[in-house]
Write a protein that holds these residues in place. Sequence first.
Motif, short mmCIF file in Angstrom:
data_model
loop_
_atom_site.label_atom_id
_atom_site.label_comp_id
_atom_site.label_asym_id
_atom_site.label_seq_id
_atom_site.Cartn_x
_atom_site.Cartn_y
_atom_site.Cartn_z
N PHE A 691 0.81 -1.21 0.00
CA PHE A 691 0.00 0.00 0.00
C PHE A 691 0.85 1.27 0.00
CE2 PHE A 691 -2.85 -3.14 2.15
CZ PHE A 691 -3.74 -3.25 1.10
N ALA A 692 2.13 1.13 0.37
CA ALA A 692 3.00 2.31 0.35
C ALA A 692 3.14 2.85 -1.07
CB ALA A 692 4.37 1.94 0.91
N SER A 693 2.99 1.98 -2.05
CA SER A 693 3.19 2.40 -3.44
C SER A 693 2.01 3.17 -3.99
CB SER A 693 3.45 1.18 -4.32
OG SER A 693 4.60 0.51 -3.90
N PHE A 694 0.79 2.83 -3.59
CA PHE A 694 -0.35 3.53 -4.23
C PHE A 694 -1.29 4.22 -3.24
CE2 PHE A 694 -1.01 -1.08 -4.27
CZ PHE A 694 -2.15 -1.23 -3.52
N LEU A 695 -1.12 4.00 -1.94
CA LEU A 695 -1.94 4.72 -0.97
C LEU A 695 -1.09 5.54 0.00
CD1 LEU A 695 -4.60 2.03 0.01
CD2 LEU A 695 -4.91 3.99 -1.50
N ASN A 696 0.22 5.42 -0.16
CA ASN A 696 1.14 6.12 0.73
C ASN A 696 0.92 5.73 2.19
OD1 ASN A 696 3.39 7.68 0.93
ND2 ASN A 696 2.25 9.59 1.28
N VAL A 697 0.52 4.49 2.38
CA VAL A 697 0.33 3.95 3.73
C VAL A 697 1.40 2.86 3.91
CG1 VAL A 697 -1.22 2.72 5.29
CG2 VAL A 697 -2.12 4.39 3.66
N PRO A 698 2.19 2.90 5.00
CA PRO A 698 3.29 1.93 5.12
C PRO A 698 2.81 0.54 5.54
CG PRO A 698 3.24 3.33 7.05
CD PRO A 698 2.16 3.83 6.14
#
Lengths: 734, 159
Positions: A691-698
């Motif tokens: 999700f870090a790649s498309f939601l900027n959530v780690p």
Amino acid sequence: MMKSVLIFCVLLLISVVNAWSQTGIINGFISDRELGTPVAGVMVRVDGTQIGAVSGTDGRFRLKGLSAGTLILRFSSIGYEKSSTMVVFRTTEPKDIVVTLLQSPLETDQVVVSANRRVQAAQDVPISVSTLTSADLDSRAITKLDDALKYVSGVTVQGDQVNIRGASGFALGIGSRTAVLLDGMPLLSGDNGDIKFDVLPVADVDRIEIIKGAGSALYGTGALGGVVSMFTKPPAKKLELSARSYMGVYEFPKYDSWKYRNTVPTQSGADLRVAQSVGDFSFSASGGVRYDEGSREFDKHLRGFGYGKAVWQPTYQNSFTVATLVAVENSQNFIYWRNLTNATLPPLEQNLDERLYTTRFALSGEWLYLFSDKTSLTVRPATYRTTFENRVNGVALESNKSTAYSHNVDVQVTSVIVPTITLTSGITGKLNHVRSDLYGFQLQSIISAFAQAEVTELKYWVFTAGLRVDREETYTLKPQLELSPKFGASYKFSDFLNFRASLGRGFRAATVAERYANIRYGPFNVIPNPNILPESSWSAEIGAHITVTNWLLPIDVDVAVFDNELRNLIEPEFAVDQASVPIVFKNVTQARIIGAELTIRTLVAKNIRFETGLTLMAPKDIGLDRELKYRNAVLWYNRASWQVFDGVDVQADYRYVSKITTTDAQLQLFIPDADQRVPAHIVDARLIFDFASFLNVPMRFSIIGRNVMNYAYTEYVANLGPSRNFMLQLEYRK
Amino acid sequence: MIVWCLVLGTVWGCEGLNPANVPPITEFRGTVTYVGGEASWPADSVYDLRVVMFDSIPTSTTAVLGAILSGSAAFSNTLPSPAISTQYAIQINPAPRTFRYVVVALRNGPSPLTDWLMLSVYAPTGNVNQPGTVSILTGETATINFTVDFDQLPPQPFK
């Protein structure tokens, strides 16, 4: 022995003669050449010195203790092409440098520590070494470290026993022929000489190096077939926090007669890790729990573990590390099946109330002292306590419990004598102390001295020669002296082609369990044989490594042919001349394993990676002039991963392990259908959302399938492999 | 992709282990119960303990080992000792087969040739002087339970 000590003292004196002089500092920043973002985890080395550093998450690094002069700094990192820069350095003022690295389509140019007990480029190492990084573990959603080893060519794992290129057979889980280390600390128990991988701190492991072939010249007893060396992560400047939780189910068995319960068995677990540096101090702590009902009755496990590491670096010259590992396990103990028709059930006589309760506690320290930028001293004391006992309804069975301590101390001096010669030498001591109803009270000591020189006199060659002397003594028995030499050479033919050759000896002293076991293990009565001699091996290898990034396909190829000569192998044998046909460990086998190994990694299309590793072996029992028992002739591992789009990965692994064709005929007297074996075809698959790649959530979410074709096979004698199982895994990382 | 298709095709075509591929199990099983519990066991004289099924009555202690080695007896794994009761199982292969002397046998000394003692004998009539014969057909499972009384052992078959 005195001679060895004298040699070591001379080497130490030579090392210390390199006087410490006025030194200075280089501060650096490393960024991605295309993206401009900081690059973390880059290994920085200074040619001709012991100085090195790893870039932090902010891309910054600091090199201390450098002498004035023209320095060559080398940078290597997974996913980037290697790079070097020349720096004219004066010690009177700190120097700031900026380095950019170019992304590489293949993960090449790795560094290796274990091969020669110091950091060096993989291409300079004369022996086959496979490396698994934390990125590899993450990308495969690994929850147990032995699962990771199953994806290394030439390696199989049976239970917790690591078998490198056929060195190990079926030994009732006793006496590992692979040395296992965590940050240099030996992790084999003092009594059984075994390892439990699933209590190791997966979240803290930064890198696993697997040395294939005898490694006793540097690692002593146990490194008969190879070495598995794990390294934990260096804490970063800012707070690191990661948490992971997973849960999953096993499918019902493939056949009705194997179905033993009405609900599907489950598995679940969680990990937590925190790490940070504050000034001269840094620490990391992690822990986890695992619950696994298994796909067979009486195969349930509950495990918990914790790991902590603290580092204090008051000056650039001194670094102190303390680490501790604690693990407990309460498990059922499926030893072998009732028969093939009831392959998921234990034998009828198994007491289903019985539990195996084990604890493990390790405490280790490390003092690293830089005499100068060319000479370092490392002192590693460690102690490792293991216990196990069988309990029935919570009450310990006095006849089946053991407590063992393995105390180790390791002193190593590494010195760049002249720019072309590096000398690594040291002394080690090990004391195994066992108090057990099964093995009695036993003491086993091993003291050793080793020295190794690496010469890079010629531009394209690196030569290595080393020798280790070990003296093993077990309480009241005659001491044994072992000499383990090694020789190696690597040749850089061009920027993309390297050759290597090596010859080395390995040995393994008999464990306390092998000598003194007086135990009933399942249907087997094991009786003592104190007079076992150490087993030994000679490993020879010739290999080549090719890395090409500008062909039609970027490709990385490693090929090796090897010959392992095994002498006095300690194997469990049936004493057929006794009525109860007990098992006794004996030096019985002279064997030869000739083989070849090919590993290829490539990008077959944009965002599609492919990796294959094929190991062919001809294991032969020379004494009996037949195939060596319990060995596989073919291991074939394949991996494909497809990055569907940024942040979504699909992966698949396929492992083929050929059928074991030769076993002990007497096994069938004790274990029904022990002769029922098939080749193993195992397909694992994963779908990973980052999700870090498309939601900027780690956060990361993985769907993991193991044995997705639900293939029925035996992992080892009379032990059915896990049925198809699926897991959901959620991970948070800050 | 081609490689993976081949792999999947290969695995799909491989059956793996299948319980249907082994002959049906022919098995004796049961429980051995010890009168008086663990306290009744003779100390230091239990070298080996098994359920043994003989084709014919062994007439000497050496015939016990001879029957085991020659295949004219079927036997269980070594039974745990001391115990209050324990389960056993003996698979019979080939079957059908008939046994004329079925016992719980103890080796009470170091010699597998001479140190045998019968602790309990299968006697369906209740008369331990008349050991029973038992037959089993292929695929059958038969249950035989034993009671061992260390203070009242059955007649020994040895002449």
